[in-house]
Motif scaffolding. Structure first.
Motif, short mmCIF file in Angstrom:
data_model
loop_
_atom_site.label_atom_id
_atom_site.label_comp_id
_atom_site.label_asym_id
_atom_site.label_seq_id
_atom_site.Cartn_x
_atom_site.Cartn_y
_atom_site.Cartn_z
N THR A 78 0.84 -1.21 0.00
CA THR A 78 0.00 0.00 0.00
C THR A 78 0.87 1.25 0.00
OG1 THR A 78 -1.79 -1.14 1.17
CG2 THR A 78 -1.80 1.25 1.25
N VAL A 79 0.45 2.23 -0.78
CA VAL A 79 1.09 3.53 -0.82
C VAL A 79 0.10 4.56 -0.29
CG1 VAL A 79 2.06 5.31 -2.31
CG2 VAL A 79 2.58 2.92 -2.73
N TYR A 80 0.60 5.52 0.47
CA TYR A 80 -0.25 6.53 1.09
C TYR A 80 0.13 7.93 0.60
CZ TYR A 80 -0.92 2.65 4.32
OH TYR A 80 -1.19 1.41 4.86
N LEU A 81 -0.83 8.81 0.64
CA LEU A 81 -0.56 10.22 0.40
C LEU A 81 -1.22 11.01 1.52
CD1 LEU A 81 0.74 12.24 -1.60
CD2 LEU A 81 -1.55 12.56 -2.57
N GLN A 82 -0.40 11.49 2.44
CA GLN A 82 -0.89 12.33 3.52
C GLN A 82 -0.94 13.77 3.03
OE1 GLN A 82 -1.96 11.54 6.73
NE2 GLN A 82 -2.55 13.70 6.81
N MET A 83 -2.11 14.35 3.07
CA MET A 83 -2.30 15.71 2.55
C MET A 83 -2.71 16.63 3.69
SD MET A 83 -4.26 14.83 -1.03
CE MET A 83 -5.76 14.30 -0.22
N ASN A 84 -1.87 17.60 4.00
CA ASN A 84 -2.14 18.57 5.06
C ASN A 84 -2.28 19.96 4.47
OD1 ASN A 84 -1.82 16.47 6.96
ND2 ASN A 84 0.39 16.88 7.13
N SER A 85 -2.84 20.86 5.26
CA SER A 85 -3.01 22.26 4.84
C SER A 85 -3.64 22.34 3.45
CB SER A 85 -1.65 22.98 4.84
OG SER A 85 -1.06 22.94 6.12
N LEU A 86 -4.71 21.60 3.28
CA LEU A 86 -5.35 21.52 1.97
C LEU A 86 -5.94 22.86 1.55
CD1 LEU A 86 -6.90 18.00 2.34
CD2 LEU A 86 -5.45 18.72 0.45
N LYS A 87 -5.88 23.10 0.25
CA LYS A 87 -6.38 24.34 -0.34
C LYS A 87 -7.48 23.99 -1.34
CE LYS A 87 -1.67 26.21 -0.24
NZ LYS A 87 -0.57 26.77 -1.07
N PRO A 88 -8.37 24.93 -1.62
CA PRO A 88 -9.41 24.66 -2.62
C PRO A 88 -8.83 24.23 -3.97
CG PRO A 88 -9.99 26.62 -1.38
CD PRO A 88 -8.60 26.22 -0.94
N GLU A 89 -7.66 24.73 -4.31
CA GLU A 89 -7.05 24.36 -5.59
C GLU A 89 -6.50 22.93 -5.60
OE1 GLU A 89 -6.38 27.07 -3.74
OE2 GLU A 89 -4.24 27.60 -3.82
#
Length: 118
Positions: A78-89
């Motif tokens: 499994t590969v993960y993508l942790q996404m923080n401080s998300l923006k509308p774009e």
């Protein structure tokens, strides 16, 4: 053949976080690279991040550096993508992919929707 199934997308307010997962099955060799791409409505698909399957080296698009982290768990394929401080774009369909060699990106998942509200 490699099969990829993404999960973890959803709706999140700006500044929030999400973690995407990509479960891989099939023949995966140690020289393969795994990556995440995204495509927003009316835009071209763009590279987000990549990680080598065995060595752990990573690369990121400039637009996500410092906010997103790609990682992998080889025991779980499994590969993960942790996404923080998300923006509308950052709103897009996020897909994972396997690169057998030299950026060919041979196998793709079906994608998961990420929507960031302002």
């Amino acid at each position: 053949q490699v099969q990829l199934v993404e999960s973890g997308g959803g709706l999140v307010p700006a500044g929030g976080s999400l973690r995407l997962s990509c479960a891989a099955s099939g023949r995966i060799y140690s020289n393969y690279q795994m990556g995440w791409f995204r495509q927003a409505p009316g835009k071209e698909r763009e590279f987000v991040a990549a990680i080598s399957w065995s060595g752990g080296s990573t690369s990121y698009a400039d637009s996500v550096k410092g906010r997103f982290t790609i990682s992998r768990d080889n025991a779980k394929n499994t590969v993960y993508l942790q996404m923080n401080s998300l923006k509308p774009e950052d709103t897009a369909v996020y897909s994972c992919a396997v690169d057998k060699a030299f950026g060919s990106w041979d196998y793709w998942g079906q994608g998961t929707q990420v929507t960031v509200s302002s």
